[in-house]
Design a protein around this motif. Sequence first.
Motif, PDB file in Angstrom:
ATOM      1  N   PRO A 141       0.786  -1.045  -0.032  1.00 41.45           N
ATOM      2  CA  PRO A 141      -0.237  -0.027  -0.008  1.00 41.45           C
ATOM      3  C   PRO A 141       0.922   1.324   0.080  1.00 41.45           C
ATOM      4  N   THR A 142       0.341   2.365  -0.470  1.00 46.17           N
ATOM      5  CA  THR A 142       1.023   3.694  -0.239  1.00 46.17           C
ATOM      6  C   THR A 142       0.276   4.673   0.438  1.00 46.17           C
ATOM      7  N   ALA A 143       0.838   5.230   1.598  1.00 49.96           N
ATOM      8  CA  ALA A 143       0.463   6.238   2.438  1.00 49.96           C
ATOM      9  C   ALA A 143       1.515   7.439   2.778  1.00 49.96           C
ATOM     10  N   TRP A 144       1.295   8.692   3.071  1.00 51.32           N
ATOM     11  CA  TRP A 144       2.148   9.649   3.377  1.00 51.32           C
ATOM     12  C   TRP A 144       1.422  10.508   4.600  1.00 51.32           C
ATOM     13  N   TRP A 145       2.282  11.331   5.415  1.00 44.83           N
ATOM     14  CA  TRP A 145       1.875  11.998   6.507  1.00 44.83           C
ATOM     15  C   TRP A 145       2.584  13.034   6.607  1.00 44.83           C
ATOM     16  N   ASP A 146       1.860  14.144   7.282  1.00 51.08           N
ATOM     17  CA  ASP A 146       2.193  15.678   7.288  1.00 51.08           C
ATOM     18  C   ASP A 146       2.962  15.911   8.634  1.00 51.08           C
ATOM     19  N   GLY A 147       3.301  14.759   9.425  1.00 52.69           N
ATOM     20  CA  GLY A 147       3.708  15.102  10.946  1.00 52.69           C
ATOM     21  C   GLY A 147       2.486  14.694  12.054  1.00 52.69           C
ATOM     22  N   THR A 148       1.483  14.861  11.430  1.00 52.80           N
ATOM     23  CA  THR A 148       0.209  14.760  12.517  1.00 52.80           C
ATOM     24  C   THR A 148      -0.958  13.705  11.758  1.00 52.80           C
ATOM     25  N   THR A 149      -0.934  13.926  10.613  1.00 51.25           N
ATOM     26  CA  THR A 149      -2.038  12.929   9.949  1.00 51.25           C
ATOM     27  C   THR A 149      -1.749  11.975   8.840  1.00 51.25           C
TER      28      THR A 149
END
Length: 393
Positions: free
Chosen positions: A88-96
């Motif tokens: 799977p692929t995901a990313w986050w902004d430091g909080t979400t």
Amino acid sequence: SDVVSASIGVTPDPAGLDTMTGLVDSLAVTSRWTTFVAAAGNSGTADTPEGRYLGGPASGYNSIAVGALGNSTAFDQLASFSSRGPLPTAWWDGTTVYQAAGPDARAGVDIVAPGVDLVSAAYAIDPSTGQYAPYYYYLGLAGTSFATPLVAGGATLLVSAARSMNEFIGVSDAARTNVVIKSVLLNSATKPVGWDNGQRLVDGVITTTQGLDYDYGAGSLNLAWGDEQYVLGTRDVVGLVSGSTAGVLPVGWDLGTITLGDSTRYDFVVADPLQTTLNATLSWNRSRTWDQTLDNGNGEYRDIAQADLDLSVWDITTSGTATLIARSASFVNTTEHLSFTLPSLGQYEIRVDYAGNLFDLSPAGSSYTSQEYGLAWAVRSEEHTSELQSRQY
């Protein structure tokens, strides 16, 4: 360091979100002359597909993830224990955390190398004497942790050539970037029996949306091909700017930077009737950064953006006409790869397109619009393929 070989592991981390994974990916962005090579993991015999996923940092986006080959008589099959995709692929902004939508999945594994029945030197206690001995050998070693140093060693040999050979004068910096090293190693890999990156004919065009094989990546490490790919053909296209066209040899590599909305083109001529197979590989890095303000001042990585680049091949033999014949257009990978038989002799064009971003978390008032990439390509004859394949290790 020119090359880092990492046999540490974080599981489960299929989306590449662990702190260690993000740190390695962040270092690959800031240390563009360091190639990170990481072991895929040894969970291939798990009961569920999810259990067989790669662990971090190999499950990240900016390293070379290495799987293991079994069958020590030929090293032509995946070792049963070797971890694999799709991921799977995901990313986050430091909080979400954000999850990629749609059917596309990341391949995960980039390349494979021998990983069973290996021999290693060690400074260890010799059981026959009870004393430490520097030349005592461990036999029968197995694991992706032993396949990984073989690929890291191959990357180091390429970097050594770039530092020392006259052919690289003026292009040594470009040659040593991690995206170029990755593209060259993947593009020169040998395709094992059963290799399948999902290429299918769609409206007459060879098309893949996964780029690499979920088990084998681009294939088996082949340094004979890698040497030719790196040294003998086009070595960087100096002065090529985003959106322009360059004439190149039928084998070579380039370090490029492309602007959002542009298409950069590489034209070459195929005149040898024995030349039939084209491999082309495009690699780039997800933009990740280490932010010391996160985690109460202890520091943590965060994602900034991931460009969505596409790779395509066009027949431009007839003046004024361009016919699309193949494309690798994954939405979530940071690697695109094609391997197919050219339809005829003539003039062809490889295109790198930057149509958009998978995500863009750039600070307010700015946007992510420029991406560095490594591109490698090679047209080979069947006779040459057989000869080099016989000495792939």
